[in-house]
Design an enzyme around this catalytic site. Structure first.
Site, PDB file in Angstrom:
ATOM      1  N   HIS A 176       0.826  -1.210   0.000  1.00 22.76           N
ATOM      2  CA  HIS A 176       0.000   0.000   0.000  1.00 22.76           C
ATOM      3  C   HIS A 176       0.857   1.256   0.000  1.00 22.76           C
ATOM      4  O   HIS A 176       1.704   1.434   0.880  1.00 22.76           O
ATOM      5  CB  HIS A 176      -0.905   0.069   1.241  1.00 22.76           C
ATOM      6  N   SER A 215       4.502   1.043   9.068  1.00 17.16           N
ATOM      7  CA  SER A 215       3.838   2.060   8.255  1.00 17.16           C
ATOM      8  C   SER A 215       4.458   3.437   8.480  1.00 17.16           C
ATOM      9  O   SER A 215       4.807   3.804   9.600  1.00 17.16           O
ATOM     10  CB  SER A 215       2.349   2.108   8.585  1.00 17.16           C
ATOM     11  N   ASN A 217      15.899   8.196  -1.084  1.00 16.10           N
ATOM     12  CA  ASN A 217      17.114   7.827  -1.803  1.00 16.10           C
ATOM     13  C   ASN A 217      17.890   9.002  -2.378  1.00 16.10           C
ATOM     14  O   ASN A 217      19.007   8.819  -2.845  1.00 16.10           O
ATOM     15  CB  ASN A 217      16.768   6.853  -2.941  1.00 16.10           C
ATOM     16  N   ALA A 220       6.238   2.081  13.381  1.00 11.91           N
ATOM     17  CA  ALA A 220       5.481   2.977  12.502  1.00 11.91           C
ATOM     18  C   ALA A 220       5.813   4.435  12.809  1.00 11.91           C
ATOM     19  O   ALA A 220       5.940   4.830  13.967  1.00 11.91           O
ATOM     20  CB  ALA A 220       3.989   2.730  12.662  1.00 11.91           C
ATOM     21  N   ASN A 247       8.516  -7.272   4.579  1.00  9.04           N
ATOM     22  CA  ASN A 247       7.230  -6.586   4.454  1.00  9.04           C
ATOM     23  C   ASN A 247       7.443  -5.085   4.614  1.00  9.04           C
ATOM     24  O   ASN A 247       8.020  -4.635   5.607  1.00  9.04           O
ATOM     25  CB  ASN A 247       6.249  -7.073   5.519  1.00  9.04           C
TER      26      ASN A 247
END
Length: 234
Positions: A130, A172, A153, A190, A144
């Site tokens: 997502h 996340s 980057n 997260a 994951n």
């Protein structure tokens, strides 16, 4: 007209070879593309240049590909863009994913909706499902990448690499500021901004302490009343 005749000839050739084209009049498959038997191509798909589609793969509506390869039994969901990408066997991409030049997906990898991948390799069974950006990265098998994660980057002058180890879990909204390495089996919390390497199996969390103000809603309501009274004196 000549170009249209070439497309029609290619469509007939593929159908005779065992490829299912649901709407050949609404597909654009250029002559140098190869599509293996038992593959399925839905309407409004464009396969440009030297694309390669493996046996048993499905390209859903609106897929746009150029000079890219898809292995066997993979699914490219609607309105995904593949440009100079290589997708392995048993992968799932999209919908609305973008794989830019230099992207390589290992067998069983998954790239989900609104994910962009550039010049990166995702290992076998790795997932970025997502709203993520994976650029200039090496992602290990089974890793994951959570929603909203970004490999940062570019420092304004140069591009840098990010390395994510096998089985790592990127929480996340994690910002990975390259160059940086997250070790095998490591986890990032997260909302963290990761600027230093994370050892194998470690947890890295970078957050400001949460502050909770009791009665905030009541306080704001009182302030609103006071402002309204000041603006409308009796």
């Amino acid at each position: 007209r000549v170009h249209q005749l070439l497309l029609e000839r290619k469509a007939r050739e593929l159908q005779r070879g065992g490829v299912t084209l649901f709407a050949p009049e609404r597909t654009a498959i250029e002559p140098e593309t190869e599509v293996a038997p038992d593959s399925v191509v839905h309407a409004d798909v464009a396969l440009l240049g030297t694309c390669r589609i493996g046996t048993g793969s499905t390209l859903h509506q609106g897929v746009w590909m150029r000079n890219s390869a898809v292995g066997q039994d993979s699914v490219i969901e609607p309105y995904s863009v593949l440009d100079g990408a290589t997708v392995g066997n048993g992968c799932r991409v999209g919908p609305f994913a973008r794989l830019r030049p230099g992207t390589v997906l290992g067998d069983g990898a998954r790239v989900g909706n609104f994910v962009e991948v550039k010049n990166s390799r995702l290992g076998k069974r790795a997932k970025a499902n997502h709203l993520a950006y994976v650029g200039d990265a090496e992602v290990g098998d089974g890793a994951n990448i959570g929603a909203g994660a970004v490999t940062c980057n570019f420092d304004g002058e140069q591009k840098h690499r990010t390395e994510i180890g096998e089985g790592a879990f990127i929480g996340s909204d994690t910002m990975l500021v390259a160059p940086v390495r997250v070790g095998a089996g490591a986890t990032t919390g997260a909302g963290s901004v990761i600027t230093r390497d994370v050892p194998d199996g470690a947890l890295a969390v970078e957050r400001s302490p949460q502050r909770t103000v009791p009665g905030w809603a009541e306080h704001r309501a009182e302030e609103a009343v006071q402002r309204a009274e000041a603006d409308c004196p009796q």
